[in-house]
Write an enzyme that holds these catalytic residues in place. Sequence first.
Site, short mmCIF file in Angstrom:
data_model
loop_
_atom_site.label_atom_id
_atom_site.label_comp_id
_atom_site.label_asym_id
_atom_site.label_seq_id
_atom_site.Cartn_x
_atom_site.Cartn_y
_atom_site.Cartn_z
N LYS A 142 -36.70 60.45 35.65
CA LYS A 142 -37.61 59.78 36.58
C LYS A 142 -38.71 59.01 35.86
O LYS A 142 -39.17 57.99 36.35
CB LYS A 142 -38.21 60.79 37.56
CG LYS A 142 -37.21 61.26 38.58
CD LYS A 142 -37.85 61.77 39.85
CE LYS A 142 -36.77 62.19 40.83
NZ LYS A 142 -37.27 62.91 41.99
N LYS A 180 -22.93 61.82 42.70
CA LYS A 180 -23.27 62.73 43.79
C LYS A 180 -23.69 61.94 45.03
O LYS A 180 -24.36 60.90 44.90
CB LYS A 180 -24.44 63.59 43.32
CG LYS A 180 -24.51 64.95 43.94
CD LYS A 180 -25.57 65.80 43.30
CE LYS A 180 -26.79 65.86 44.18
NZ LYS A 180 -27.76 66.89 43.80
N LYS A 194 -29.25 60.83 49.34
CA LYS A 194 -29.95 60.18 50.44
C LYS A 194 -30.60 58.87 49.99
O LYS A 194 -31.00 58.06 50.80
CB LYS A 194 -30.97 61.12 51.07
CG LYS A 194 -31.98 61.73 50.16
CD LYS A 194 -32.75 62.85 50.89
CE LYS A 194 -33.59 63.64 49.90
NZ LYS A 194 -33.93 64.97 50.35
#
Length: 342
Positions: free
Chosen positions: A126, A206, A209
């Site tokens: 991140k 994966k 969302k």
Amino acid sequence: MNTPPQTQPQKRPIIFSAMQPTSGSGGGLTIGNYIGALKNWVELQKDYDCVYGVVDLHALTIHPEPAALRKQTLDVAAMYIASGIDPEKSLVFLQSHVPAHAQCAWLLNCFASMGECQKMTQFKEKSEKHSARVGLFTYPVLQAADILLYQANLVPVGEDQKQHLELSRNLAERFNHHYSETFTVPEVFIPKVGARVMSLQDPTKKMSKSDENPKATIFLTDSADEIRNKIKRAVTDSGSEIRSGDDRPALTNLLELYGVATGTSVEAAEQHFLGKGYAEFKAELADAMVAMVEPITKRFHAIRNDKAALNAILKKGAEEANRRAMRTLRKAYKKMGLVELE
Ligand code: AMP
Ligand code: TRP
């Protein structure tokens, strides 16, 4: 006459788990969240004392838009309940309603080393995308506080959270060793079935969302038509057999989804579709997905539209969570030498 001895209700082991209301570009919860997490959380209510948080403070590390954060925090809480988490049995609350989380994170920050936070994979990934804030750096320490405050024995999470859980355990052990027994050292619990639901457009990734391609993800709020369309367009492997295998990542994922939605094994599903084509398989899979998702979506809208009831659930959850968290925080403060007034 003797009265029978009062049987103490057996204390059940404590489960803690949580989800962030937003990640990346936002969007609601997906069937990956349901199959990989919520479905198991619901099952665990039978045997455990479960505490489920919506970790809105964690979401702040990536600066979500305030209105979106507000909406999605309530969406996630409503989705917990729509999925079958019973607020009469389990504790459901918003992290920001329990100040002890931030307070305990501070205590643990004084125990965590720079090195162990720096090596966290999620931080490394991140901090490449966003300019690295201190909040992102200490994110796993706040996560440890979430867990340790409730004296959780077991933490059901996805594979990707294993490293964060290891840090939680290390911090608990370090604190206990430095002072004395204060925090329960939690065990990580990674459910095997549905541990990884993959993207419908790229089965090596994966389902998430925050995927940029909306066709890759089935959201728990998708309509039946949207679900059918996404399944119809899902990528498949070369060849025409409905068979799973390492060389067939797309079909493996779709067969696993079929298995979860219908309660059958992948082997039984392969037998069932022997000699049938992709079109027939996808039509049945779409029916099974709709049957799994539709009742959840309906309950979600009902809960979300009854603002007073949702507020009442979260208020009661916050009160109980505060009571439990404060008990642990006070204990930790005292051990560390912070003054408690008579
Ligand atoms: P996230 O959406 O990444 O914040 O994850 C919230 C919870 O849902 C975690 O316990 C994840 O492991 C689980 N989860 C999210 N996406 C998937 C997926 N595609 N397959 C299985 N579990 C998932
Ligand atoms: N970091 C977790 C995730 O990204 C969310 C989380 C925060 C969590 N606090 C937690 C999960 C405590 C389990 C226990 O999925």
